[in-house]
Design a protein around this motif. Structure first.
Motif, PDB file in Angstrom:
ATOM      1  N   GLN A 122       8.314 -13.004   6.127  1.00  0.00           N
ATOM      2  CA  GLN A 122       7.442 -12.428   5.774  1.00  0.00           C
ATOM      3  C   GLN A 122       5.820 -13.768   5.446  1.00  0.00           C
ATOM      4  O   GLN A 122       6.474 -14.414   4.906  1.00  0.00           O
TER       5      GLN A 122
ATOM      6  N   ASN B 148      11.911 -12.076  -0.191  1.00  0.00           N
ATOM      7  CA  ASN B 148      12.418 -11.119   1.528  1.00  0.00           C
ATOM      8  C   ASN B 148      13.357 -10.812   1.181  1.00  0.00           C
ATOM      9  O   ASN B 148      14.220 -10.878   1.755  1.00  0.00           O
TER      10      ASN B 148
ATOM     11  N   GLN C 283       0.140  -6.591   0.795  1.00  0.00           N
ATOM     12  CA  GLN C 283       1.193  -5.864   1.147  1.00  0.00           C
ATOM     13  C   GLN C 283       1.751  -4.373   1.235  1.00  0.00           C
ATOM     14  O   GLN C 283       2.499  -3.647   1.705  1.00  0.00           O
TER      15      GLN C 283
END
Length: 193
Positions: free
Chosen positions: A69, A63, A9
């Motif tokens: 995601q 999220n 990420q």
């Protein structure tokens, strides 16, 4: 000790400071959280039972972005073996798979990291008389164990990649045992240790 991150990420949650969110002595619970604004919130909830030799580490990933995601939780644990040659020689990592138990000695991991991709039921890091056992509520898909500074096991357990909708929370639980390698106590936990 334990740290958490969401691999891939671009956010270093492993080195991010988790703030104390709540300390509830009556419920034997401590909650820490860290946030990357507009992206992710990770919460670690420690639950203790004074009558058991274990504790629960509950995790939440939320999220915070306005779009869907994908992410997976990675739990990193550190287990000090020490510099004593006898303790290092006796220390091992155990990975429980569906059909077998994989054992790798500390000395071997010192030379080359242990990487296992499979359905991982639990992991144990051991030294002389002590052990750290991590039992996730669903099988992990990756275990990477290394040695840091020549004296510390560092183990990453990564859970399955998931699609997480905006404002959705994904929760996981880990049963943690940290204490003596006392077979009767471990067997009483009933998790196949």
């Amino acid at each position: 000790s334990f740290s958490m991150t969401i691999p891939g990420q671009g956010i270093d949650f492993e080195n991010k400071t988790f703030s104390l969110e709540r300390l509830d002595v009556s419920q034997n619970e401590v909650v820490f959280s860290a946030e990357e604004p507009g992206k992710w919130l990770i919460r670690k909830i420690y639950r203790f039972d004074p009558l058991q030799p274990t504790f629960w580490l509950n995790t939440e990933i939320e999220n915070l972005s306005p779009i869907q995601q994908t992410g997976s939780l990675q739990l990193t644990s550190y287990f000090i073996v020490g510099s004593d040659a006898t303790h290092q020689h006796e220390s091992e990592s155990f990975i429980s798979l569906q059909e077998k138990l994989v054992s790798t000695k500390f000395d071997k991991i010192k030379k080359k990291p242990s990487l296992i991709e499979d359905q991982i039921l639990w992991q144990a890091l051991t030294r002389h008389f002590f052990t750290l056992i991590i039992y996730p509520d669903s099988p992990a898909v990756l275990s990477k164990t290394t040695v840091e500074n020549g004296t510390v096991f560092k183990s990453d357990l990564q859970l399955k990649l998931q699609t997480i909708e905006p404002n959705q929370k994904v929760e996981h639980q880990f049963l943690i045992y940290s204490g003596p390698k006392y077979y009767r106590a471990l067997k009483s936990l009933g998790h196949g240790f």
